[in-house]
Design a protein around this motif. Structure first.
Motif, PDB file in Angstrom:
ATOM      1  N   ILE A  51      -4.685   2.166  -2.394  1.00  0.00           N
ATOM      2  CA  ILE A  51      -4.094   3.691  -2.062  1.00  0.00           C
ATOM      3  C   ILE A  51      -4.625   4.182  -0.630  1.00  0.00           C
ATOM      4  O   ILE A  51      -5.848   3.553  -0.430  1.00  0.00           O
ATOM      5  CB  ILE A  51      -4.353   4.334  -3.088  1.00  0.00           C
ATOM      6  N   ILE A  52      -3.942   4.348   0.353  1.00  0.00           N
ATOM      7  CA  ILE A  52      -5.072   5.053   1.715  1.00  0.00           C
ATOM      8  C   ILE A  52      -4.577   6.776   1.173  1.00  0.00           C
ATOM      9  O   ILE A  52      -2.864   7.142   0.759  1.00  0.00           O
ATOM     10  CB  ILE A  52      -4.163   4.914   2.698  1.00  0.00           C
ATOM     11  N   GLY A  53      -6.071   6.712   1.212  1.00  0.00           N
ATOM     12  CA  GLY A  53      -5.781   8.730   0.616  1.00  0.00           C
ATOM     13  C   GLY A  53      -5.683   9.440   2.182  1.00  0.00           C
ATOM     14  O   GLY A  53      -5.922   9.201   3.104  1.00  0.00           O
ATOM     15  N   CYS A  54      -5.063  10.448   2.076  1.00  0.00           N
ATOM     16  CA  CYS A  54      -4.635  11.678   3.126  1.00  0.00           C
ATOM     17  C   CYS A  54      -4.376  13.016   2.943  1.00  0.00           C
ATOM     18  O   CYS A  54      -3.300  13.125   1.951  1.00  0.00           O
ATOM     19  CB  CYS A  54      -3.423  11.027   3.964  1.00  0.00           C
ATOM     20  N   GLY A  55      -5.287  14.038   3.574  1.00  0.00           N
ATOM     21  CA  GLY A  55      -4.893  14.807   3.010  1.00  0.00           C
ATOM     22  C   GLY A  55      -5.827  16.021   2.288  1.00  0.00           C
ATOM     23  O   GLY A  55      -7.451  15.648   1.996  1.00  0.00           O
ATOM     24  N   GLY A  56      -6.530  16.524   3.042  1.00  0.00           N
ATOM     25  CA  GLY A  56      -7.186  17.542   3.264  1.00  0.00           C
ATOM     26  C   GLY A  56      -8.894  17.428   3.403  1.00  0.00           C
ATOM     27  O   GLY A  56     -10.003  17.486   2.456  1.00  0.00           O
ATOM     28  N   VAL A  57      -8.925  15.860   4.087  1.00  0.00           N
ATOM     29  CA  VAL A  57     -10.508  15.456   4.911  1.00  0.00           C
ATOM     30  C   VAL A  57     -11.184  16.393   6.122  1.00  0.00           C
ATOM     31  O   VAL A  57     -10.572  15.758   7.058  1.00  0.00           O
ATOM     32  CB  VAL A  57     -10.254  14.054   4.508  1.00  0.00           C
ATOM     33  N   LEU A  58     -12.560  17.245   5.382  1.00  0.00           N
ATOM     34  CA  LEU A  58     -13.107  17.809   6.476  1.00  0.00           C
ATOM     35  C   LEU A  58     -14.280  17.173   6.937  1.00  0.00           C
ATOM     36  O   LEU A  58     -15.009  17.646   7.716  1.00  0.00           O
ATOM     37  CB  LEU A  58     -12.923  19.483   6.697  1.00  0.00           C
ATOM     38  N   PHE A  79       0.623  -1.701  -0.120  1.00  0.00           N
ATOM     39  CA  PHE A  79      -0.442  -0.210  -0.152  1.00  0.00           C
ATOM     40  C   PHE A  79       1.049   1.875  -0.023  1.00  0.00           C
ATOM     41  O   PHE A  79       2.002   1.572   0.094  1.00  0.00           O
ATOM     42  CB  PHE A  79      -0.755   0.092   0.823  1.00  0.00           C
ATOM     43  N   LEU A  80       0.107   2.504  -0.870  1.00  0.00           N
ATOM     44  CA  LEU A  80       0.903   3.871  -0.912  1.00  0.00           C
ATOM     45  C   LEU A  80      -0.372   4.341   0.462  1.00  0.00           C
ATOM     46  O   LEU A  80      -1.661   4.953  -0.016  1.00  0.00           O
ATOM     47  CB  LEU A  80       1.121   4.000  -1.719  1.00  0.00           C
ATOM     48  N   THR A  81       0.780   5.097   1.150  1.00  0.00           N
ATOM     49  CA  THR A  81       0.105   6.637   1.617  1.00  0.00           C
ATOM     50  C   THR A  81       0.261   7.835   1.377  1.00  0.00           C
ATOM     51  O   THR A  81       1.572   8.110   1.226  1.00  0.00           O
ATOM     52  CB  THR A  81       0.192   6.386   3.578  1.00  0.00           C
ATOM     53  N   CYS A  82      -0.748   9.091   0.640  1.00  0.00           N
ATOM     54  CA  CYS A  82      -0.645   9.766  -0.352  1.00  0.00           C
ATOM     55  C   CYS A  82      -1.484  10.553   0.434  1.00  0.00           C
ATOM     56  O   CYS A  82      -3.206  10.267  -0.006  1.00  0.00           O
ATOM     57  CB  CYS A  82      -0.692   9.549  -1.545  1.00  0.00           C
ATOM     58  N   ILE A  83      -1.394  11.715   1.088  1.00  0.00           N
ATOM     59  CA  ILE A  83       0.117  12.347   0.978  1.00  0.00           C
ATOM     60  C   ILE A  83       0.113  12.841   2.575  1.00  0.00           C
ATOM     61  O   ILE A  83      -0.182  12.764   3.436  1.00  0.00           O
ATOM     62  CB  ILE A  83       0.428  13.955   0.482  1.00  0.00           C
ATOM     63  N   ASN A  84       1.842  12.753   2.679  1.00  0.00           N
ATOM     64  CA  ASN A  84       2.373  13.581   4.044  1.00  0.00           C
ATOM     65  C   ASN A  84       2.265  15.089   3.564  1.00  0.00           C
ATOM     66  O   ASN A  84       1.894  15.791   2.730  1.00  0.00           O
ATOM     67  CB  ASN A  84       4.136  13.012   4.017  1.00  0.00           C
ATOM     68  N   SER A  85       2.626  15.593   4.832  1.00  0.00           N
ATOM     69  CA  SER A  85       2.118  16.998   5.127  1.00  0.00           C
ATOM     70  C   SER A  85       3.254  18.092   3.718  1.00  0.00           C
ATOM     71  O   SER A  85       3.670  16.936   2.617  1.00  0.00           O
ATOM     72  CB  SER A  85       2.545  18.103   5.924  1.00  0.00           C
ATOM     73  N   LEU A  91      -5.687  14.126  -4.015  1.00  0.00           N
ATOM     74  CA  LEU A  91      -6.541  13.801  -4.850  1.00  0.00           C
ATOM     75  C   LEU A  91      -5.409  13.534  -5.520  1.00  0.00           C
ATOM     76  O   LEU A  91      -5.440  12.474  -6.285  1.00  0.00           O
ATOM     77  CB  LEU A  91      -7.711  14.983  -4.915  1.00  0.00           C
ATOM     78  N   ALA A  92      -4.552  14.239  -6.325  1.00  0.00           N
ATOM     79  CA  ALA A  92      -3.532  13.986  -7.649  1.00  0.00           C
ATOM     80  C   ALA A  92      -3.091  13.282  -7.193  1.00  0.00           C
ATOM     81  O   ALA A  92      -2.498  12.653  -8.265  1.00  0.00           O
ATOM     82  CB  ALA A  92      -2.935  15.668  -7.805  1.00  0.00           C
ATOM     83  N   ALA A 136      -8.239   5.735  -3.695  1.00  0.00           N
ATOM     84  CA  ALA A 136      -8.286   5.510  -2.293  1.00  0.00           C
ATOM     85  C   ALA A 136      -9.271   4.704  -1.089  1.00  0.00           C
ATOM     86  O   ALA A 136     -10.614   4.488  -1.581  1.00  0.00           O
ATOM     87  CB  ALA A 136      -8.164   7.107  -1.042  1.00  0.00           C
ATOM     88  N   SER A 137      -8.455   3.530  -0.762  1.00  0.00           N
ATOM     89  CA  SER A 137      -9.532   2.423  -0.090  1.00  0.00           C
ATOM     90  C   SER A 137     -10.154   2.734   1.234  1.00  0.00           C
ATOM     91  O   SER A 137     -10.786   2.600   1.644  1.00  0.00           O
ATOM     92  CB  SER A 137      -8.994   0.934  -0.415  1.00  0.00           C
ATOM     93  N   LEU A 138      -8.774   3.675   2.134  1.00  0.00           N
ATOM     94  CA  LEU A 138      -8.942   3.713   3.169  1.00  0.00           C
ATOM     95  C   LEU A 138      -8.561   5.200   3.610  1.00  0.00           C
ATOM     96  O   LEU A 138      -7.844   6.123   2.295  1.00  0.00           O
ATOM     97  CB  LEU A 138      -7.849   2.984   4.152  1.00  0.00           C
ATOM     98  N   VAL A 139      -8.951   6.168   3.921  1.00  0.00           N
ATOM     99  CA  VAL A 139      -8.219   7.269   3.572  1.00  0.00           C
ATOM    100  C   VAL A 139      -8.474   7.878   5.342  1.00  0.00           C
ATOM    101  O   VAL A 139      -9.335   8.086   6.503  1.00  0.00           O
ATOM    102  CB  VAL A 139     -10.193   8.303   3.465  1.00  0.00           C
ATOM    103  N   GLN A 140      -7.560   9.143   5.370  1.00  0.00           N
ATOM    104  CA  GLN A 140      -6.719   9.104   7.080  1.00  0.00           C
ATOM    105  C   GLN A 140      -7.825  10.663   7.305  1.00  0.00           C
ATOM    106  O   GLN A 140      -7.380  11.234   5.903  1.00  0.00           O
ATOM    107  CB  GLN A 140      -5.460   8.855   6.986  1.00  0.00           C
ATOM    108  N   VAL A 141      -7.524  11.596   8.896  1.00  0.00           N
ATOM    109  CA  VAL A 141      -8.102  12.221   9.135  1.00  0.00           C
ATOM    110  C   VAL A 141      -7.212  12.882   9.264  1.00  0.00           C
ATOM    111  O   VAL A 141      -6.641  12.214  10.807  1.00  0.00           O
ATOM    112  CB  VAL A 141      -8.989  11.961   9.344  1.00  0.00           C
ATOM    113  N   GLY A 142      -6.027  14.094   9.464  1.00  0.00           N
ATOM    114  CA  GLY A 142      -5.468  14.447  10.155  1.00  0.00           C
ATOM    115  C   GLY A 142      -5.944  16.083  11.258  1.00  0.00           C
ATOM    116  O   GLY A 142      -5.880  16.454  11.790  1.00  0.00           O
ATOM    117  N   THR A 143      -5.101  17.013   9.931  1.00  0.00           N
ATOM    118  CA  THR A 143      -5.491  18.566  10.692  1.00  0.00           C
ATOM    119  C   THR A 143      -7.179  18.307  11.511  1.00  0.00           C
ATOM    120  O   THR A 143      -7.070  18.864  12.907  1.00  0.00           O
ATOM    121  CB  THR A 143      -5.855  19.653   9.933  1.00  0.00           C
ATOM    122  N   GLN A 144      -8.208  18.195  10.248  1.00  0.00           N
ATOM    123  CA  GLN A 144      -9.657  17.662  11.428  1.00  0.00           C
ATOM    124  C   GLN A 144      -9.835  17.784  12.429  1.00  0.00           C
ATOM    125  O   GLN A 144     -10.543  17.694  13.284  1.00  0.00           O
ATOM    126  CB  GLN A 144     -10.255  17.932   9.958  1.00  0.00           C
TER     127      GLN A 144
END
Ligand code: RRO
Length: 315
Positions: free
Chosen positions: A248-255, A192-198, A233-234, A268-276
């Motif tokens: 693919i694990i999505g990370c970035g801008g999920v509010l 798996f690839l987690t996209c993206i870091n900050s 997303l890109a 993405a198959s999984l979605v990460q939530v950071g800042t929010q």
């Protein structure tokens, strides 16, 4: 709508989890994620030894996101290995636990991966190798040096017999998507690839006092939140297209639920939530999950997995 997702040998009740670094440094924080509505969770990137990280202030929430230069503060590998000993378990009801490592050197990362491979709960843990920390002074992001990334992956695959994943930095050029994908595709055990870091090394200025927002690195730090959704997303979509064998694990801008839906569409198959998650706390997972469910229902989906990678282009 069925929100469950089966990937990487596990079934997740829903696709949501924290981004590594947010609400996952201590047992208490990790337990709050276990108790939340998230589908799974990941531990703070760890190093072989405990680290204090960079001087404060080192994180600032912003109206459209956040800036951080934490500098990899963490309790050390053994602390998170101990957590996993108590909390990781198999079975349908369990949340699989992702385990993030970010060695100060390649040898550090390989040593931690070797230990994790031998961990009694190792089969119930998913390794995410962080190749993209932007905040340790003097340490470039591994993911921006294709040769270095290849060396790290060779070192970890040599000692880690199970599938694992990689946390990537954002890329901004088609040639770089191609080059990174070529390296990653040379390693079938990179599952798996987690996209993206900050988005590394932004600069936020407070012009009431004409001063930077955070202390480390004269104010330079990783940007997260609403600012980074299109970049995230890109990257999700670029690697979905180029690495069809990988999850693919999505990370970035999920509010909200619709942001998570867009990550699914992009691939993405999984979605990460950071800042929010930092701003709202673990209750964010119940809200975003319910919003995603309602959005999928409005769209006529029977299951969230039916949306994964369904993004259309204009012919
Ligand atoms: O701890 C940090 O400064 C940090 C890490 Br390890 C990372 O991977 N990404 C980030 O934004 N901050």
């Amino acid at each position: 709508v069925d929100l469950s997702v089966s990937v990487l040998g596990h079934t997740f009740a829903n696709p949501l989890m924290n981004a590594a670094g947010v609400c996952c440094s201590t047992t208490e924080e990790l337990d709050s994620l276990l108790a939340s509505a998230s589908g799974t969770l990941i531990t703070k990137s760890c190093t072989a030894q405990q680290r204090d990280g960079n001087p404060a202030p080192r994180f600032k929430p912003l109206p459209l996101g956040s800036i951080n230069s934490m500098g990899l503060p963490n309790e050390g590998y053994e602390y998170y290995a101990e957590y996993v000993s108590h909390r990781a378990k198999g079975g349908a009801a369990a949340k699989p636990i992702f385990f993030s490592i970010s060695g100060m050197t390649m040898q550090d990362s390989a040593d931690m991966a070797a230990k994790l491979a031998a961990h009694p709960q190792g089969a119930n843990v998913l390794l995410e190798l962080n190749l993209s920390c932007p905040n340790v002074p003097g340490k470039p992001q591994i993911g921006y040096d294709m040769q270095d990334m290849r060396r790290y992956l060779e070192a970890v695959t040599a000692v880690y017999p199970r599938p694992f994943g990689v946390k990537l930095p954002p890329y901004f050029d088609m040639a770089h998507f191609d080059q990174a994908a070529e390296v990653l595709n040379a390693f079938p055990s990179v599952a798996f690839l987690t996209c993206i870091n900050s988005v590394g090394n932004g600069l936020v200025i407070d012009d009431t006092c004409d001063t930077v927002a955070i202390k480390p690195k004269n104010g330079f730090g990783g940007i997260g939140g609403e600012y980074v959704l299109p970049t995230a997303l890109a990257n999700v979509n670029a690697f979905r297209t180029r690495c069809p064998e990988k999850v693919i694990i999505g990370c970035g801008g999920v509010l909200c639920g619709r942001d998570a839906y867009q990550h699914l569409l992009a691939g993405a198959s999984l979605v990460q939530v950071g800042t929010q998650l930092w701003k709202e706390g673990p209750d964010a997972f119940r809200r975003i999950r319910d919003e995603l469910q309602a959005h999928l229902a409005r769209k006529g989906y029977g299951a969230d997995r039916d949306a994964i990678g369904k993004l259309k282009v204009i012919e």
